[in-house]
Design a protein around this motif. Structure first.
Motif, PDB file in Angstrom:
ATOM      1  N   GLY A 482       0.830  -1.198   0.000  1.00 15.04           N
ATOM      2  CA  GLY A 482       0.000   0.000   0.000  1.00 15.04           C
ATOM      3  C   GLY A 482       0.862   1.244   0.000  1.00 15.04           C
ATOM      4  N   THR A 483       0.260   2.362   0.289  1.00 14.89           N
ATOM      5  CA  THR A 483       0.987   3.619   0.422  1.00 14.89           C
ATOM      6  C   THR A 483       0.624   4.258   1.754  1.00 14.89           C
ATOM      7  N   LYS A 484       1.485   5.125   2.209  1.00 15.40           N
ATOM      8  CA  LYS A 484       1.279   5.773   3.500  1.00 15.40           C
ATOM      9  C   LYS A 484       1.288   7.283   3.290  1.00 15.40           C
ATOM     10  N   TRP A 485       0.165   7.906   3.659  1.00 12.64           N
ATOM     11  CA  TRP A 485       0.058   9.362   3.618  1.00 12.64           C
ATOM     12  C   TRP A 485      -0.008   9.874   5.051  1.00 12.64           C
ATOM     13  N   VAL A 486       0.909  10.756   5.398  1.00 15.79           N
ATOM     14  CA  VAL A 486       0.884  11.360   6.729  1.00 15.79           C
ATOM     15  C   VAL A 486       1.001  12.870   6.581  1.00 15.79           C
ATOM     16  N   MET A 487       0.607  13.566   7.637  1.00 17.84           N
ATOM     17  CA  MET A 487       0.763  15.020   7.651  1.00 17.84           C
ATOM     18  C   MET A 487       1.339  15.417   9.005  1.00 17.84           C
ATOM     19  N   ASN A 488       2.421  16.192   8.966  1.00 22.63           N
ATOM     20  CA  ASN A 488       3.058  16.676  10.186  1.00 22.63           C
ATOM     21  C   ASN A 488       2.668  18.122  10.457  1.00 22.63           C
ATOM     22  N   LYS A 489       2.487  18.416  11.729  1.00 20.21           N
ATOM     23  CA  LYS A 489       2.349  19.815  12.156  1.00 20.21           C
ATOM     24  C   LYS A 489       3.319  20.004  13.308  1.00 20.21           C
ATOM     25  N   TRP A 490       4.255  20.931  13.138  1.00 21.47           N
ATOM     26  CA  TRP A 490       5.242  21.180  14.171  1.00 21.47           C
ATOM     27  C   TRP A 490       4.977  22.535  14.820  1.00 21.47           C
ATOM     28  N   PHE A 491       4.886  22.526  16.129  1.00 20.28           N
ATOM     29  CA  PHE A 491       4.674  23.739  16.918  1.00 20.28           C
ATOM     30  C   PHE A 491       6.011  24.180  17.514  1.00 20.28           C
ATOM     31  N   HIS A 492       6.207  25.486  17.590  1.00 19.76           N
ATOM     32  CA  HIS A 492       7.461  26.007  18.133  1.00 19.76           C
ATOM     33  C   HIS A 492       7.241  26.605  19.523  1.00 19.76           C
ATOM     34  N   VAL A 493       8.342  26.733  20.257  1.00 17.54           N
ATOM     35  CA  VAL A 493       8.263  26.983  21.692  1.00 17.54           C
ATOM     36  C   VAL A 493       7.782  28.393  22.045  1.00 17.54           C
ATOM     37  N   ASN A 494       8.105  29.370  21.221  1.00 23.25           N
ATOM     38  CA  ASN A 494       7.708  30.745  21.549  1.00 23.25           C
ATOM     39  C   ASN A 494       6.189  30.910  21.512  1.00 23.25           C
ATOM     40  N   ASP A 495       5.666  31.684  22.433  1.00 20.71           N
ATOM     41  CA  ASP A 495       4.242  31.988  22.538  1.00 20.71           C
ATOM     42  C   ASP A 495       3.404  30.815  23.067  1.00 20.71           C
ATOM     43  N   GLN A 496       4.058  29.884  23.780  1.00 25.08           N
ATOM     44  CA  GLN A 496       3.313  28.763  24.370  1.00 25.08           C
ATOM     45  C   GLN A 496       3.290  28.868  25.897  1.00 25.08           C
TER      46      GLN A 496
END
Length: 522
Positions: A482-496
């Motif tokens: 099969g195939t693998k579709w993924v989506m990444n979302k990376w959050f950064h440290v400032n403003d957390q």
């Protein structure tokens, strides 16, 4: 669709690529002599067809699946790498294709693998009339490589058997005569077992099974509780942390790769201590924001250290389909950050294609990217001000991403100039259904997560005081079918600061646990 199902199987993928490259020129020549218009169309679209480099890449992909999932060459030859018996979905490899695998293993001096593929081709030729009498180039090429790889693998009896058979048809071949003399000299010196006369001209109808059994690597994947907040574990000193970080590139990488391969194949063995922690994990509805109060998000804590939280049905089937369609025209070979320069570059340990989507993607008429971004913000409660764009990844034939961190460790410059600072957290979406393989594994933490369609796994890359969480080293296992579709979302440290307050104690997680689900702590 049926074509999609067909092409999702690794042996079929290879056969299609190989046929294009091996047979296309013949078809084009045949067509040119009959229809110039069609021949002209061939020239126009040739740039989109597979090339010899694609064949080499496909061979490496098959070998990668062999190495990690310990699949026999015979299963690929039969078109059945998943060993499904009567439910064979793949087309078998012909002798010409097998010869390519033999030569690749030979060039890389992988003698056992070369012998396994050689065995399949050699005995397959015994069953096919076109290769007898064995006086053609392909037969000689297969037998020649096979005999040498057998010798290098220590399989002297079979090496002599194959060489003797070659001498029947090529009695004056200087190198073959020399090889046989050399084999005999090894026996005389006591460096090899003597070969019985009955073995010299034996023509076995079946391959030797011992040549086709992938060697299992000895590695312990029993995981014990490691340094992690709230689990009553020891705290690392600054020196120990630095040593583990340096270990990423310079020490024990081989052992870590063994763990990676083992975890891709099977889940870890749990010690009583960590099993007790796993048994205490929980699932819940996240409904502590205005939007999630109206539409609660299904969440499950699936692993204690590092703490991994899976959000189920975070995208719909239609949204996932749209995101994949938006990404498709923009897919390019994935890159990684060079740890020394901080610059992006291609790497063999990451095999996938990547596209980036933002809220203003012109083709996104329904605003799906924006809707999904908002839902991610509700699930994680992290600020999106410095978050990266959605990164959509397509992992095709044996696509993988070997062990890595998402954040920059102390010796890296990846995010030194990023206005948002280091990557504080990762949200990883699974947007399709992978038939086999493709698990996400945490090498030092011991977790193994098979892809779950439309779900997303979340973890913090940094400890509350901003130090790297060393248990988040993870990898994407090769796609087997099969195939693998993924989506990444990376959050950064400032403003957390309000969502995830800093703490001078690197291992304080009580506030975080309360934020996530009441008074529940590990």
């Amino acid at each position: 669709t049926e074509p999609d199902k067909y092409i999702s199987y690794p042996t079929n993928q290879f056969n299609v690529i190989h046929r294009f490259v091996a047979d296309w020129n013949n078809l084009e020549d045949w067509t040119r002599s009959r229809n110039e218009e069609i021949a002209s169309a061939f020239n126009t679209y040739r740039q989109y067809f597979p090339h010899q480099s694609d064949v080499k890449g496909a061979i490496k992909a098959i070998h990668r699946l062999q190495d990690i999932y310990k699949i026999r060459a015979s299963h690929f030859t039969k078109g059945d790498p998943l060993d499904e018996g009567g439910r064979v979905r793949g087309q078998p490899f012909n002798v010409k294709a097998l010869l390519l695998f033999i030569k690749d293993a030979y060039e890389n001096e992988d003698w056992l693998k070369c012998s396994a593929w050689g065995q399949q081709a050699y005995y397959q030729m015994l069953q096919e009339p076109e290769y007898y009498p064995p006086d053609n180039t392909i037969w000689f090429d297969v037998a020649d490589h096979f005999a040498f790889c057998l010798y290098k693998s220590g399989e002297m009896v079979t090496a002599v058997e194959v060489t003797s058979q070659m001498l029947e048809y090529y009695p004056d071949h200087e190198r073959l005569v020399g090889n046989m003399k050399y084999f005999n000299s090894l026996v005389q010196k006591g460096e090899a077992e003597p070969v019985e006369d009955s073995d010299r001209h034996k023509r076995s109808a079946e391959p030797q099974a011992n040549l086709d059994v992938p060697a299992e690597e000895e590695v312990d994947i029993t995981f014990v509780p490691k340094i992690y907040p709230g689990a009553d574990q020891a705290v690392l000193s600054e020196e120990e942390i630095e040593e583990v970080i340096q270990d990423k590139y310079y020490k024990n990488w081989g052992e870590r790769m063994k763990k990676y391969k083992k975890l891709c194949k099977e889940p870890p063995t749990l010690t009583p201590e960590i099993k007790k922690q796993v048994d205490r994990l929980t699932c819940y509805y996240k409904a502590n924001t205005p939007r999630t109060f109206l539409a609660p998000i299904k969440a499950e804590v699936v692993w204690p250290s590092p703490r991994l939280i899976v959000f189920y049905d975070l995208v719909t089937d239609e949204e996932a389909k749209t995101l994949m369609q938006l990404a498709q025209p923009h897919l390019n070979r994935a890159t990684v950050h060079n740890k020394n320069t901080g610059k992006l570059e291609n790497a063999e340990y990451r095999v996938s294609k990547t596209a980036w989507l933002d809220n203003d993607t012109p083709e996104d008429k329904g605003g799906v990217v924006k809707k999904v971004n908002r839902r991610m913000e509700d699930a994680t409660e992290l600020s999106m001000d410095y978050a990266e764009l959605q990164q959509v990844n397509n992992y095709g034939m044996a696509g993988q991403y070997e062990p890595h961190y998402d954040m920059a460790t102390r010796d890296e410059k990846a995010f030194a100039e990023h206005e948002g600072g280091n990557r504080i957290a990762t949200l990883l979406f699974y947007m399709g259904r992978t038939d086999a393989g493709g698990a996400t594994v945490f090498i030092d933490g011991g977790a193994r997560l098979p892809p779950v369609k439309n779900a997303a796994v979340f973890w913090y890359n940094l400890l509350p005081n901003g130090d790297p969480d060393l248990l988040t080293r993870h990898a994407g296992c090769p796609v087997l079918a099969g195939t693998k579709w993924v989506m990444n979302k990376w959050f950064h440290v400032n403003d957390q600061v309000f969502t995830r307050p800093c703490d001078v104690n690197q291992f304080t997680r009580e506030k975080e646990a309360k934020l996530w689900h009441g008074q529940y702590t590990l």
